[in-house]
Scaffold this motif. Structure first.
Motif, PDB file in Angstrom:
ATOM      1  N   ILE B 228    -102.301  14.743-100.142  1.00  0.00           N
ATOM      2  CA  ILE B 228    -101.862  15.136-101.489  1.00  0.00           C
ATOM      3  C   ILE B 228    -100.929  14.065-102.058  1.00  0.00           C
ATOM      4  N   GLY B 229    -101.203  13.683-103.303  1.00  0.00           N
ATOM      5  CA  GLY B 229    -100.304  12.774-104.007  1.00  0.00           C
ATOM      6  C   GLY B 229     -99.562  13.573-105.068  1.00  0.00           C
ATOM      7  N   ILE B 230     -98.241  13.404-105.127  1.00  0.00           N
ATOM      8  CA  ILE B 230     -97.464  14.130-106.141  1.00  0.00           C
ATOM      9  C   ILE B 230     -97.107  13.156-107.265  1.00  0.00           C
ATOM     10  N   MET B 231     -97.424  13.557-108.483  1.00  0.00           N
ATOM     11  CA  MET B 231     -97.187  12.673-109.610  1.00  0.00           C
ATOM     12  C   MET B 231     -96.085  13.229-110.500  1.00  0.00           C
ATOM     13  N   TYR B 232     -95.192  12.339-110.914  1.00  0.00           N
ATOM     14  CA  TYR B 232     -94.128  12.773-111.810  1.00  0.00           C
ATOM     15  C   TYR B 232     -93.926  11.718-112.894  1.00  0.00           C
ATOM     16  N   GLU B 238     -94.846  10.801-104.095  1.00  0.00           N
ATOM     17  CA  GLU B 238     -95.051  10.999-102.654  1.00  0.00           C
ATOM     18  C   GLU B 238     -96.523  11.239-102.350  1.00  0.00           C
ATOM     19  N   ILE B 239     -96.961  10.725-101.196  1.00  0.00           N
ATOM     20  CA  ILE B 239     -98.293  11.063-100.674  1.00  0.00           C
ATOM     21  C   ILE B 239     -98.069  11.610 -99.272  1.00  0.00           C
ATOM     22  N   PHE B 240     -98.553  12.830 -99.036  1.00  0.00           N
ATOM     23  CA  PHE B 240     -98.339  13.453 -97.718  1.00  0.00           C
ATOM     24  C   PHE B 240     -99.579  14.237 -97.275  1.00  0.00           C
ATOM     25  N   CYS B 306     -95.285   4.813 -95.623  1.00  0.00           N
ATOM     26  CA  CYS B 306     -94.612   5.135 -94.361  1.00  0.00           C
ATOM     27  C   CYS B 306     -95.549   4.838 -93.196  1.00  0.00           C
ATOM     28  N   ASP B 307     -96.836   5.166 -93.359  1.00  0.00           N
ATOM     29  CA  ASP B 307     -97.861   4.756 -92.391  1.00  0.00           C
ATOM     30  C   ASP B 307     -99.100   4.414 -93.224  1.00  0.00           C
ATOM     31  N   SER B 308    -100.279   4.383 -92.613  1.00  0.00           N
ATOM     32  CA  SER B 308    -101.460   3.946 -93.365  1.00  0.00           C
ATOM     33  C   SER B 308    -101.912   4.983 -94.399  1.00  0.00           C
ATOM     34  N   GLY B 311     -96.845   7.989 -98.005  1.00  0.00           N
ATOM     35  CA  GLY B 311     -95.816   7.113 -98.561  1.00  0.00           C
ATOM     36  C   GLY B 311     -94.905   7.879 -99.502  1.00  0.00           C
ATOM     37  N   ILE B 312     -93.835   7.235 -99.925  1.00  0.00           N
ATOM     38  CA  ILE B 312     -92.848   7.941-100.760  1.00  0.00           C
ATOM     39  C   ILE B 312     -92.092   6.977-101.680  1.00  0.00           C
ATOM     40  N   ARG B 313     -91.603   7.514-102.780  1.00  0.00           N
ATOM     41  CA  ARG B 313     -90.770   6.748-103.697  1.00  0.00           C
ATOM     42  C   ARG B 313     -89.402   7.444-103.774  1.00  0.00           C
TER      43      ARG B 313
END
Lengths: 321, 323
Positions: B228-232, B238-240, B306-308, B311-313
Motif C-alpha cells: 500500500i502506498g499512502i498519498m498526501y 509511505e509504502i508498506f 527502507c528495503d526493496s 519506504g517512507i517520507r
C-alpha cells in the motif's frame, strides 16, 4: 421510431388548426383592411367594394369566415389573393419553390464549410489558426444580413460578375434545360452566398464548442487510453457525439426557412416567400397571409420533426429506452 | 518488444522515479505531484490510498501520458517494462496504451461512449490480429461474468456493475502487463464492489498482471493490496505491506485510526494545512497537521526506501536513516 413519427405527424393537425385560428383572429382584429385603401380611391364605387367583400366572404362573422377558410384549406384551397387576383396556392407554389431552393443552397454550403472548419479549429483549440477562424466567425455573426446583402448587391452591380434580381434572364425559346438551370443557379448565387456568409459564423461557433466539449469528455479520454488511433478518436467518438445537438439546430433552420431569408430576398430581388409575406401583411391581403402562415407553421413543425428523427436515429439513448 | 527489468524474484512492470508534475497557470506553476517514487511488480496488487485531491488520478494519467493540457511533467522517469515512456513519442505511446498498459476508470457510465455498442467498444480495444477477434471478445466477456449477447447492447442498457465488468473486459482483452484501476468501485454499491474486487483478484491470479489499484478506501486496500502506498497532497508519504507491519507515518496512522475506530481524525478536523505547494517542497508536507513534528521536520524530507519494497517520507520512526 415509426410510432414517434406517427405521433408527431398527428400532433401536427391540432397545432396547425390552433396556430391558424389565432393568426386569423389577430389579422382580422387589427385596424383597417385591404379595402380601406380602395375606399380612398374615388374611381372605385362603394358598391363595387361591397360586392367584392361578399365575393370574398368577408361580410360574414369572423368565426364563420375562419371555418369556411379552414374547410377550403382541407382541400388545399387557400383562397384568392386580394392583390394578385389569383389563387393563393398558385402564388405560393412559385414563390415557395424559390425560397426552398435558396434555403437549401445556403444551408448546404454553410454546413459544408462550417462543420469541417469547426472540427479542425476545435482540435487545434487556442492555436493561431483557431484564433483566425474564430475572429472570422465573430465577423460573420456580427454583420447583419441586410448589410451584407447591400454590400454584395453593390459589388455585383459594379463588377457585373453575376446577374441580379429575379430568377432567370431573357432566353431564346429553345434554350436547353441545362442553360436554364445554370442561369437559375447564377441568379441564386448572390442571395445564397449572403445567407451562407451570415449563417456560417454561428454554425462554426456552435459546432466548435460542441466538439471541444465532447473532445474533453471521459469517454474520449477512455478511447485514447485504450490506444484507439487518433482519427477514430476524433471522427468516431468526438465528432459523432458533437453532431447530436446540431440536429436540433438543423431542424430549427429548416423551420425558419420562410422567415430567415425575407430581408435578403427583398434586397437581392429574389422572388421568394419572404418578400411575398411582407407585402401581404402590409396590404392586409388576408388569404395570402393565412396561406403563408400555414406553410410557415408546417415547415416549422416538419423541421423540428426532422431534427427529432435524426437525433433518435443517431442516439441509441433516445431510440432504445 | 517488451523489455523487462528484474529486481529480486519478481519482475518490475512499472517503476516511477522522482516524478514531479506541475499545473501550469498564466502567472505561476503549481506543484501537483512531488518526487513520486514507487514500483509495481508482476502479479502484485499495489494499492495507492489518499484523500480526494491528493493527486491519485493525476498520477494515473501521468503513467498513461494523458494528462490535461495545463499539466506538465517537470522531472522524473516512468518506466513500463523497463522503457521510459517519457522519452517516447505519441505514436509509440499509442501502441503501448491498451496493449501493455490499460486503465479502468471510476465511473463506467461516463467512460463508455453512449453511441456505440459494447461489442464495438471491445473490438476497438483489441489490438491483436483479426483472425480470432470474435472468439477473444466472447472469452473476455465470459471471464468477467457477462454473456456474449451483451455485445449488441448499448452502455445505457447495462447496470453500473455490468458496465464496470465491460470496462474490466476491455482492460483485459490484450493481456496487458499492468492494469491501472482508478477507483473502480467508487460509483458502485457494496455488493458490486465486492464482486469487482474479487474479479480483479481472480484476474491477477490467473493472468498475473501487475495491478495498480487507486482508492480512497484504506480498509479496502488493507484487505486486497499486497503493498500500500499512502498519498498526501501530491507526495507518497509511505509504502508498506499490510498485515506484516503497521504504517509508521503519522498521516498513515491517522488514516488507519479511522478504520480502527480511534478518534485521531477529530484532531484533523480542527486543523488546516495552509501550506502552498512551494512550502510543501521545502518542509514535510504534513508539517502543519502533524502532532509528532519536530524542528528538523522543517526541511525537505526525501522519500527513502527502507528495503526493496517499502519506504517512507518521515524522520520520526527511525527507519528513515538516510536523512
Amino acid at each position: 421510431m415509426k410510432k414517434l413519427v406517427l405521433k408527431r405527424l398527428l400532433q401536427l393537425i391540432p397545432m396547425l388548426i390552433g396556430m391558424s385560428f389565432v393568426s386569423f383572429i389577430i389579422i382580422q382584429s387589427s385596424p383597417g383592411d385591404y379595402f380601406a385603401q380602395m375606399k380612398m380611391n374615388p374611381e372605385i364605387s362603394p358598391e363595387t367594394i361591397e360586392s367584392m367583400k361578399v365575393n370574398f366572404g368577408l361580410d360574414r362573422p369572423i368565426l364563420v369566415q375562419y371555418l369556411l377558410w379552414l374547410k377550403n384549406m382541407c382541400k388545399l384551397d387557400f383562397g384568392v389573393s386580394f392583390a394578385y387576383h389569383i389563387p393563393v396556392r398558385t402564388l405560393i407554389k412559385f414563390r415557395l419553390k424559390n425560397t426552398i431552393c435558396l434555403a437549401i443552397f445556403s444551408l448546404v454550403i454553410s454546413w459544408v464549410i462550417a462543420l469541417p472548419l469547426a472540427v479542425f479549429a476545435g482540435y487545434r483549440e487556442g492555436t493561431f489558426i483557431d484564433k483566425i477562424f474564430s475572429m472570422l466567425a465573430y465577423l460573420s455573426i456580427s454583420l447583419p444580413s441586410f448589410f451584407v446583402a447591400l454590400l454584395f448587391v453593390y459589388f455585383i452591380s459594379k463588377t457585373n460578375l453575376l446577374p441580379l434580381g429575379g430568377t432567370r434572364s431573357i432566353f431564346e425559346v429553345d434554350a436547353s434545360s441545362f442553360a436554364l438551370f445554370k442561369d437559375y443557379m447564377e441568379h441564386l448565387l448572390v442571395p445564397g452566398l449572403v445567407l451562407c456568409l451570415v449563417n456560417v459564423g454561428g454554425l462554426f461557433r456552435l459546432m466548435k464548442n460542441n466538439f471541444i466539449e465532447t473532445f474533453n469528455t471521459p469517454y474520449v479520454l477512455a478511447a485514447w487510453a485504450r490506444g484507439v488511433p487518433r482519427n477514430s478518436v476524433i471522427f468516431k467518438h468526438a465528432l459523432r457525439n458533437a453532431l447530436n445537438p446540431m440536429f436540433t439546430i438543423l431542424g430549427m433552420e429548416i423551420g425558419g426557412i420562410l422567415n430567415g431569408a425575407a430581408l435578403t430576398e427583398i434586397i437581392c430581388g429574389w422572388p421568394g416567400m419572404g418578400s411575398l409575406i411582407l407585402e401581404a401583411v402590409l396590404s392586409h391581403d388576408l388569404y395570402l397571409v393565412m396561406g403563408s402562415l400555414v406553410i410557415s407553421g408546417f415547415l416549422l413543425i416538419v423541421g423540428n420533426l426532422i431534427g427529432d428523427i435524426l437525433i433518435a436515429f443517431f442516439d441509441p439513448r433516445i431510440r432504445i429506452s | 518488444m517488451c523489455l523487462t527489468q528484474k529486481t529480486g524474484e519478481m519482475e518490475q512492470i512499472l517503476e516511477v522515479k522522482n516524478l514531479s508534475v506541475l499545473r501550469v497557470e498564466k502567472t505561476e506553476s503549481i506543484s501537483i505531484l512531488n518526487d513520486i517514487n514507487f514500483m509495481v511488480k508482476k502479479g502484485e496488487m499495489f494499492c495507492l490510498v489518499g484523500e480526494s485531491g491528493s493527486g491519485k488520478t493525476t498520477l494515473a494519467l501521468s503513467i498513461i501520458k494523458l494528462l490535461p493540457k495545463s499539466f506538465k511533467i517537470a522531472s522524473g522517469e516512468i518506466l513500463i517494462n523497463g522503457k521510459n515512456i517519457l522519452e517516447i513519442n505519441e505514436q509509440s505511446m499509442r501502441n503501448i496504451r491498451g496493449k501493455d498498459i490499460s486503465i479502468i476508470f471510476q465511473d463506467p457510465s461516463a467512460y463508455l461512449d453512449p453511441l456505440f455498442t459494447i461489442g464495438s467498444h471491445l473490438q476497438e480495444s483489441y489490438h491483436g490480429k483479426n483472425e480470432n477477434k470474435k472468439e477473444l471478445i466472447s472469452l473476455a466477456l465470459q471471464e468477467v461474468g457477462l454473456d456474449s449477447e451483451v455485445q449488441t447492447v448499448y452502455p445505457h442498457q447495462l447496470s453500473g456493475g455490468q458496465q464496470q465488468r465491460v470496462m474490466i473486459a476491455m482492460a483485459l482483452i490484450n493481456k496487458p502487463s499492468i492494469i491501472i484501476a482508478d477507483e473502480p468501485t467508487t460509483a458502485l454499491d457494496v455488493l458490486t464492489t465486492r464482486q469487482v474486487i474479487d474479479l480483479l483478484n481472480a484476474i491477477r491470479l490467473k493472468h498475473n498482471p501487475a495491478i495498480f489499484f487507486i482508492t480512497h478506501d484504506l480498509e479496502l486496500a488493507m484487505k486486497t493490496g499486497t503493498r500500500i502506498g499512502i498519498m498526501y497532497r501530491g507526495h507518497i508519504v509511505e509504502i508498506f505491506k499490510p498485515g506484516r507491519e503497521k504504517p509508521s507515518h503519522p498521516y498513515a496512522n491517522i488514516l488507519l485510526g479511522t478504520i480502527e475506530g480511534k478518534d485521531t481524525i477529530l484532531e484533523l478536523n480542527f486543523k488546516k494545512n495552509t501550506m502552498d505547494s512551494k512550502q510543501m517542497q521545502q518542509k514535510c508536507p504534513f508539517f502543519d497537521m502533524c502532532v509528532e513534528k519536530e524542528a528538523r521536520c522543517k526541511k525537505t524530507i526525501p522519500f527513502v526506501w527502507c528495503d526493496s519494497e517499502t519506504g517512507i517520507r518521515c524522520l520520526k520512526n527511525g527507519r528513515n536513516t538516510q536523512v
